[in-house]
Design an enzyme around this catalytic site. Sequence first.
Site, PDB file in Angstrom:
ATOM      1  N   TYR A 117       0.708  -1.295  -0.076  1.00  0.00           N
ATOM      2  CA  TYR A 117      -0.059   0.028   0.028  1.00  0.00           C
ATOM      3  C   TYR A 117       0.811   1.326   0.103  1.00  0.00           C
ATOM      4  CZ  TYR A 117      -4.648  -2.097   0.645  1.00  0.00           C
ATOM      5  OH  TYR A 117      -5.834  -3.049   0.413  1.00  0.00           O
ATOM      6  N   THR A 170     -15.459   1.927  -2.131  1.00  0.00           N
ATOM      7  CA  THR A 170     -14.666   1.721  -0.974  1.00  0.00           C
ATOM      8  C   THR A 170     -15.310   1.858   0.360  1.00  0.00           C
ATOM      9  OG1 THR A 170     -12.815   2.734  -2.278  1.00  0.00           O
ATOM     10  CG2 THR A 170     -12.503   2.519   0.245  1.00  0.00           C
ATOM     11  N   ARG A 197     -19.005  -5.407  -1.234  1.00  0.00           N
ATOM     12  CA  ARG A 197     -18.780  -4.636  -0.176  1.00  0.00           C
ATOM     13  C   ARG A 197     -20.204  -4.143   0.638  1.00  0.00           C
ATOM     14  NH1 ARG A 197     -13.610  -0.928  -2.649  1.00  0.00           N
ATOM     15  NH2 ARG A 197     -12.065  -2.375  -1.463  1.00  0.00           N
ATOM     16  N   ASN A 199     -13.576  -3.628   4.366  1.00  0.00           N
ATOM     17  CA  ASN A 199     -14.128  -3.760   3.347  1.00  0.00           C
ATOM     18  C   ASN A 199     -14.079  -4.928   2.702  1.00  0.00           C
ATOM     19  OD1 ASN A 199     -11.867  -2.977   2.087  1.00  0.00           O
ATOM     20  ND2 ASN A 199     -12.436  -0.907   1.257  1.00  0.00           N
ATOM     21  N   HIS A 227      -9.898  -6.368  -2.027  1.00  0.00           N
ATOM     22  CA  HIS A 227      -8.971  -5.552  -2.483  1.00  0.00           C
ATOM     23  C   HIS A 227      -9.288  -5.808  -4.250  1.00  0.00           C
ATOM     24  CE1 HIS A 227      -5.683  -3.048  -3.921  1.00  0.00           C
ATOM     25  NE2 HIS A 227      -5.378  -4.171  -4.569  1.00  0.00           N
ATOM     26  N   GLU A 234       1.037  -4.618  -8.729  1.00  0.00           N
ATOM     27  CA  GLU A 234       0.510  -5.674  -7.423  1.00  0.00           C
ATOM     28  C   GLU A 234       0.398  -6.957  -7.766  1.00  0.00           C
ATOM     29  OE1 GLU A 234      -3.691  -4.143  -7.129  1.00  0.00           O
ATOM     30  OE2 GLU A 234      -2.841  -2.198  -5.958  1.00  0.00           O
TER      31      GLU A 234
HETATM   32  N1  UDP Z   1      -9.168   2.986   3.517  1.00  0.00           N
HETATM   33  C1  UDP Z   1      -9.493   3.406   4.831  1.00  0.00           C
HETATM   34  N2  UDP Z   1     -10.180   4.678   4.825  1.00  0.00           N
HETATM   35  C2  UDP Z   1     -10.198   5.465   4.175  1.00  0.00           C
HETATM   36  C3  UDP Z   1      -9.903   4.903   2.694  1.00  0.00           C
HETATM   37  C4  UDP Z   1      -9.456   3.759   2.341  1.00  0.00           C
HETATM   38  O1  UDP Z   1      -9.211   2.813   5.801  1.00  0.00           O
HETATM   39  O2  UDP Z   1     -10.641   6.662   4.204  1.00  0.00           O
HETATM   40  C5  UDP Z   1      -8.554   1.640   3.275  1.00  0.00           C
HETATM   41  C6  UDP Z   1      -9.727   0.583   2.876  1.00  0.00           C
HETATM   42  O3  UDP Z   1      -9.453  -0.763   3.349  1.00  0.00           O
HETATM   43  C7  UDP Z   1      -9.452   0.954   1.223  1.00  0.00           C
HETATM   44  C8  UDP Z   1      -7.946   0.696   1.266  1.00  0.00           C
HETATM   45  O4  UDP Z   1      -7.506   1.718   2.488  1.00  0.00           O
HETATM   46  O5  UDP Z   1      -9.890  -0.391   0.714  1.00  0.00           O
HETATM   47  C9  UDP Z   1      -7.226   1.521  -0.043  1.00  0.00           C
HETATM   48  O6  UDP Z   1      -8.005   2.646  -0.119  1.00  0.00           O
HETATM   49  P1  UDP Z   1      -8.276   2.956  -1.620  1.00  0.00           P
HETATM   50  O7  UDP Z   1      -8.593   4.420  -1.688  1.00  0.00           O
HETATM   51  O8  UDP Z   1      -7.415   2.381  -2.636  1.00  0.00           O
HETATM   52  O9  UDP Z   1      -9.564   2.228  -1.808  1.00  0.00           O
HETATM   53  P2  UDP Z   1      -9.854   0.837  -2.754  1.00  0.00           P
HETATM   54  O10 UDP Z   1      -9.179   0.868  -4.067  1.00  0.00           O
HETATM   55  O11 UDP Z   1      -9.637  -0.344  -2.047  1.00  0.00           O
HETATM   56  O12 UDP Z   1     -11.405   0.651  -3.125  1.00  0.00           O
HETATM   57 MG    MG Z   2      -7.100   1.326  -4.495  1.00  0.00          MG
END
Ligand code: UDP
Ligand code: MG
Length: 143
Positions: free
Chosen positions: A50, A92, A103, A113, A116, A127
């Site tokens: 990450y 997300t 989700r 959630n 990934h 990745e």
């Molecule tokens: N996440 C979080 N708080 C936030 C945004 C994201 O804890 O405000 C976590 C969540 O588990 C998310 C991951 O960080 O899936 C990666 O964030 P991203 O914005 O890339 O979301 P995704 O691509 O997984 O939808």
């Molecule tokens: Mg993401």
Amino acid sequence: MRERTLAIVKPDGVGKGLIGEVLRRYEQQGLRIIGLKMVCLSKVAAEGFYQVHRERPFFQSLTTFMASGPAVVLVLEGEDAINRHRALMGATDPKQADPGTLRREFADDIEHNIVHGSDSAESAAFEIPYFFNALELYPAGGS
Ligand code: UDP
Ligand code: MG
């Protein structure tokens, strides 16, 4: 375009007994599983995965969560696989996710959630090799 994308059933999804449900949806939607393993990420490995989010306020909490138990990592292949997978996942924040998405149906909150998915071809290109080498992938039509 035929694409590959990285999927993870996160530790909360594994803990809730959702591995089968998630994989069933991928297969049902014609996303072919060409790589699959269970991993328990170290904190350092989660931070590396990450790294794009290292400046975000949720980075420490997210990477501790991702290292909290086993996860299932997969490579999915198919036409437009990256966006089709994102559509199956939903937004997300599960409260914002469309009905019927993974989700919306199963996630507790924006951090926990359950899944990934790579968000772009560039992300997938980072990745997928983070977890799989070429010998661990079994594309359709291969032996
Ligand atoms: N996440 C979080 N708080 C936030 C945004 C994201 O804890 O405000 C976590 C969540 O588990 C998310 C991951 O960080 O899936 C990666 O964030 P991203 O914005 O890339 O979301 P995704 O691509 O997984 O939808
Ligand atoms: Mg993401």
